[in-house]
Design a protein around this motif. Structure first.
Motif, PDB file in Angstrom:
ATOM      1  N   GLN A  38     -42.110 -65.038 -43.393  1.00 12.82           N
ATOM      2  CA  GLN A  38     -40.853 -65.205 -42.684  1.00 12.82           C
ATOM      3  C   GLN A  38     -40.733 -66.606 -42.107  1.00 12.82           C
ATOM      4  OE1 GLN A  38     -40.285 -62.832 -39.103  1.00 12.82           O
ATOM      5  NE2 GLN A  38     -38.077 -62.703 -39.458  1.00 12.82           N
ATOM      6  N   GLY A  63     -35.410 -67.948 -38.341  1.00 15.15           N
ATOM      7  CA  GLY A  63     -34.000 -67.675 -38.586  1.00 15.15           C
ATOM      8  C   GLY A  63     -33.713 -66.898 -39.856  1.00 15.15           C
ATOM      9  N   LYS A  64     -34.754 -66.525 -40.566  1.00 14.43           N
ATOM     10  CA  LYS A  64     -34.585 -65.770 -41.817  1.00 14.43           C
ATOM     11  C   LYS A  64     -35.302 -64.434 -41.707  1.00 14.43           C
ATOM     12  CE  LYS A  64     -32.523 -69.169 -43.949  1.00 14.43           C
ATOM     13  NZ  LYS A  64     -31.075 -69.083 -44.313  1.00 14.43           N
ATOM     14  N   GLY A  65     -34.917 -63.527 -42.611  1.00 12.42           N
ATOM     15  CA  GLY A  65     -35.649 -62.269 -42.683  1.00 12.42           C
ATOM     16  C   GLY A  65     -36.933 -62.445 -43.483  1.00 12.42           C
TER      17      GLY A  65
END
Lengths: 111, 113
Positions: free
Chosen positions: B38, B41-43
């Motif tokens: 990960q 700010g991202k999955g």
């Protein structure tokens, strides 16, 4: 769309208000998951939808949390009477097999 | 009760070095062990996964080592690069269709230039 889409990306709310978080899964994925990510706590499972089966709600932390999946596609996670401890990133994922595809999440801040 | 224990919580490695992250589990019914990566700010995104019938799986610079008797598995990142700086999660799944993954608490990896 190409991936899992979540909205809003950020949500600031006041303690006691209700919030709705939306997830658009990848088209054709039969499984949909909600996870919660808190700082230092990893990924906490909340709820799982698989096709037309009854959802697995075993991870929901309280009865203030609920989720629906309409038409086997879009899902909404609802948190009623939000509390400060609900502040976290809420992640949605979908899959057609073992591989989960996650959205970028909704950052929820409860003031 | 934490079903998958991950360590360390954070890790700093020099560029070119080997990063090693460890996970241990208790439930012998687990049959699938993925690692997710990960970026801020991202999955999380699937990096590599292994089943308990093999002891090692390699994909490029990433290797999973699996020790069924010890109920442990680890991620090795060879020739670590600054672009590998991310949070890594191990996970495990009980066989039940597409059942849910149980995740470790994550390891923040920083690869210094």
């Amino acid at each position: 769309g190409a991936g899992v889409s979540q909205s809003p990306s950020n949500k600031v709310t006041e303690k006691g208000k209700d919030v709705e978080l939306r997830c658009d899964p990848i088209s054709g994925h039969t499984a949909l998951y909600w996870y919660r990510q808190s700082l230092g706590q990893g990924l906490e499972f909340l709820i799982y939808f698989q096709g037309n089966s009854a959802p697995d709600k075993s991870g929901l932390p309280s009865d203030r949390f609920s989720a629906e999946r309409t038409g086997g596609s879009v899902s909404t996670l609802t948190i009623q009477r939000t509390q400060q401890e609900d502040s976290a990133v809420y992640l949605c994922a979908s899959s057609s097999n073992e591989k989960l595809f996650f959205g970028s999440g909704t950052q929820l801040s409860v003031l | 009760q934490q079903q998958v224990k991950q360590s360390p919580q954070s890790l700093i490695v020099q560029k070119g070095g080997i990063s090693i992250i460890n996970c241990a589990y208790e439930n012998t019914a687990f049959d699938y062990f993925p690692w997710y990566q990960q970026f801020p700010g991202k999955g999380p995104a699937l990096l590599i996964a292994i089943r308990p019938d093999v002891s090692e799986k390699k994909e490029g610079r990433f290797t999973i080592s699996f020790n069924k008797s010890a109920k442990q598995f680890s991620l090795h990142i060879m020739d670590s690069q600054p672009g590998d700086s991310a949070t890594y999660f191990c996970a495990a799944r009980v066989p039940r269709g597409y059942s849910t993954l149980t995740f470790g608490k994550g390891t923040m990896l920083l690869v210094s230039p």
